[in-house]
Design a protein around this motif. Structure first.
Motif, PDB file in Angstrom:
ATOM      1  N   LYS A 130       0.858  -1.170  -0.102  1.00 41.70           N
ATOM      2  CA  LYS A 130       0.031   0.211   0.106  1.00 41.70           C
ATOM      3  C   LYS A 130       0.957   1.390   0.068  1.00 41.70           C
ATOM      4  N   GLU A 131       1.974   1.256   0.660  1.00 39.80           N
ATOM      5  CA  GLU A 131       2.763   2.384   0.718  1.00 39.80           C
ATOM      6  C   GLU A 131       3.791   2.357  -0.550  1.00 39.80           C
ATOM      7  N   ASN A 132       3.885   1.330  -1.357  1.00 42.01           N
ATOM      8  CA  ASN A 132       4.913   1.231  -2.341  1.00 42.01           C
ATOM      9  C   ASN A 132       4.235   0.667  -3.535  1.00 42.01           C
ATOM     10  N   PRO A 133       3.186   1.019  -3.964  1.00 46.12           N
ATOM     11  CA  PRO A 133       2.430   0.403  -4.955  1.00 46.12           C
ATOM     12  C   PRO A 133       3.056   0.289  -6.462  1.00 46.12           C
ATOM     13  N   GLN A 134       4.054   1.010  -6.511  1.00 42.42           N
ATOM     14  CA  GLN A 134       4.659   0.849  -7.764  1.00 42.42           C
ATOM     15  C   GLN A 134       5.612  -0.357  -7.799  1.00 42.42           C
ATOM     16  N   SER A 135       5.667  -0.955  -6.695  1.00 40.85           N
ATOM     17  CA  SER A 135       6.526  -2.184  -6.598  1.00 40.85           C
ATOM     18  C   SER A 135       5.753  -3.439  -7.388  1.00 40.85           C
TER      19      SER A 135
END
Length: 417
Positions: free
Chosen positions: A76-81
Motif C-alpha cells: 500500500k505504501e509502495n504500490p509501484q512495486s
C-alpha cells in the motif's frame, strides 16, 4: 523511490484437518525451514502455506528494517512495486495468492464462481461468501497428486448406471433413463445430454440422507465382497472411511480422476467441479477464498448453488492436464500461464554451482525455494534455501550464486508483462 526491492517473507500456515500429518507434510517441512520458531508436532495436520496478502493469511516481512511489517501494508505504501500494468488493472493490489498444499484426506467437492457470480453471492450472503472476487486456480504437482476434475465422458457414467444399482437409485431411475436415452441419441456433447447429466447430478446431491446412507452402505459391502468397478470402488471405500455416509462418495462415478506427476498441472476455471484427493502441490489463484461446496466436507454446503452453476461438459482426464512451455529466452524456465490475467507460475531449475539471474518482470513476484541453496546479490546479503519465500518487486532482477548441485524454484507473478 522505495529502498528495499527484494526481501524474505514469513508466511501463514493453515492447519486444516485434511492436511498431511507432521513431517509427512511438505507444508510443515517448508515452514520449518522458513520459520525457526515453528515447533513441528508429529500428529498435527499441516494443510496449506499461504504466500501473499490475503487477510485470512497475510505474509510478514522477515528481514532488515522492515521486519514484522505485513506485506500488504508495504505494498500500500509502495504500490509501484507491483508494476504499472498490475497497478492499473488490479487497483494497486497484489492479484494472486500463492500456496503449497499437503493433502491427506480429500477436500470438498467444490467449484468457484465467476467474478460476476462472486459479487452476487457476496452481496446476498456475505456471511457465507465473505469476498467478492473470482477464484480461478492452478495446481502444480510437487509429488504424485490425485484429484477429481470435471465430469467424465458420459459413456462411462452410463455404464456405471447400468452396472451399479445403488448408483442408479441415488441418482433416480427416471434421471438415469433420461441420460441413457440422451446419450444414445446424441452423444457426449448434445445439449440434451448435458441437461440430463445436470438432472442426474442434482438428483444425487438432493437425495435424502436416509437413501444415501442405505445405498452407500450396501455398495461398500458389495465392494468388499465382489469385483465392483475395482478402481472406482477402491477410491469410494477410501472416501467412505474419511467421510462416512457422505453423498460426495458417489462423486467417484461422475468425475474424472486426474493423476498428476511432479511438474504436471491442472487449471480450474470458473464452475469446474473438482476435489483434491491426495499429494503435495503448488497452488496459485486469484486472491480469493471463494468456494461453493456440496460434499466431502463438514463445512457449509450450498447444494442448490453448486448444482446450478456447474459446467456439465464431459471430458477426459488427459484433457484436464494443463500444458506448460519452455521459455524461449531461458531454458531454465518452464512457464504455466492459464487463460486469466491474475497469475502465472514459472518453474525455475538450475543445475550446478553456477551464477544465474532471475529476470526482471513488470510485475511483483513471489518466489518459493523447493530445493537447493543460493546467495542472492541484493541490497542486503540474502542466503536462500529450501523453504525460503522471497518477494521481488517489479522490474527488479535477482542475481544468484548457486551453492548446490540442484536449485528448484517456483515463481508466481501477474502475466501482464
Amino acid at each position: 523511490m522505495f529502498l528495499f526491492l527484494v526481501f524474505e517473507l514469513k508466511c501463514a500456515m493453515q492447519e486444516y484437518p485434511w492436511g498431511r500429518l507432521g513431517s509427512d507434510s511438505e507444508v510443515a517441512q517448508l515452514n520449518q525451514n522458513n520459520d525457526p520458531s515453528f515447533q513441528l508436532q508429529p500428529n498435527q495436520p499441516y494443510a496449506e502455506l499461504w504466500m501473499g496478502t490475503h487477510p485470512k493469511g497475510p505474509s510478514i516481512i522477515k528481514n532488515g528494517t522492515l521486519t514484522g511489517q505485513p506485506l500488504v501494508n508495504w505494498i500500500k505504501e509502495n504500490p509501484q512495486s507491483l508494476g504499472a500494468k498490475v497497478q492499473e488493472k488490479f487497483n494497486n493490489k497484489l492479484p494472486f495468492l500463492f500456496k503449497v498444499l499437503s493433502v491427506n484426506k480429500s477436500l470438498s467437492i467444490q467449484a468457484h464462481p465467476t467474478k460476476e457470480h462472486a459479487e452476487k453471492l457476496y452481496k446476498e450472503r456475505p456471511d457465507k461468501y465473505p469476498d467478492d472476487n473470482h477464484k480461478p486456480e492452478m495446481a502444480l504437482a510437487l509429488t504424485p497428486f490425485e484429484g477429481f476434475c470435471g465430469f467424465r465422458p458420459v459413456d462411462e457414467i452410463v455404464k456405471f448406471l447400468q452396472d451399479i444399482p445403488e448408483f442408479t437409485t441415488v441418482v433416480g431411475e427416471d434421471n438415469a433413463s433420461q441420460l441413457i436415452e440422451a446419450f444414445n441419441k446424441g452423444g457426449d456433447l448434445a445439449t440434451t445430454c448435458r441437461d440430463a447429466l445436470k438432472r442426474c447430478f442434482t438428483g444425487l446431491m438432493t437425495r435424502d440422507a436416509e437413501t444415501i446412507t442405505k445405498q452407500l452402505n450396501t455398495l461398500v459391502q458389495r465392494i468388499n465382497n465382489d469385483d465392483v468397478s475395482p478402481q472406482e470402488g477402491s477410491i469410494l471405500q477410501r472416501l467412505y472411511r474419511q467421510f462416512p455416509d457422505d453423498v460426495g462418495c458417489f462423486g467417484v462415478y461422475f468425475f474424472n480422476r486426474v493423476l498428476l506427476e511432479p511438474g504436471q498441472a491442472m487449471f480450474l476455471g470458473p464452475n469446474e467441479p473438482h476435489a483434491y484427493l491426495s499429494g503435495n502441490c503448488i497452488e496459485c489463484m486469484a486472491c480469493s477464498d471463494n468456494v461453493v461446496r456440496a460434499g466431502l466436507t463438514p463445512k457449509y454446503k450450498d447444494i442448490p448453488t453448486l448444482c446450478d452453476m456447474l459446467n456439465y461438459n464431459p471430458s477426459t482426464p488427459n484433457s484436464k492436464i494443463f500444458p506448460c512451455r519452455k521459455d524461449a529466452k531461458d531454458d531454465h524456465v518452464t512457464i504455466y500461464s492459464p487463460p486469466v490475467p491474475d497469475f502465472a507460475v514459472d518453474k525455475i531449475e538450475v543445475d550446478g554451482k553456477v551464477d544465474y539471474t532471475i529476470s526482471a518482470y513488470n510485475s511483483a513476484s513471489i518466489i518459493l525455494v523447493i530445493k537447493g541453496q543460493a546467495e542472492a546479490n541484493t541490497e542486503q546479503a540474502l542466503k536462500i534455501h529450501r523453504g525460503s519465500v522471497i518477494f521481488v518487486s517489479a522490474n527488479q532482477n535477482l542475481p544468484l550464486k548457486c551453492q548446490s548441485e540442484k536449485l528448484l524454484l517456483f515463481r508466481a507473478y501477474c502475466p501482464l508483462l
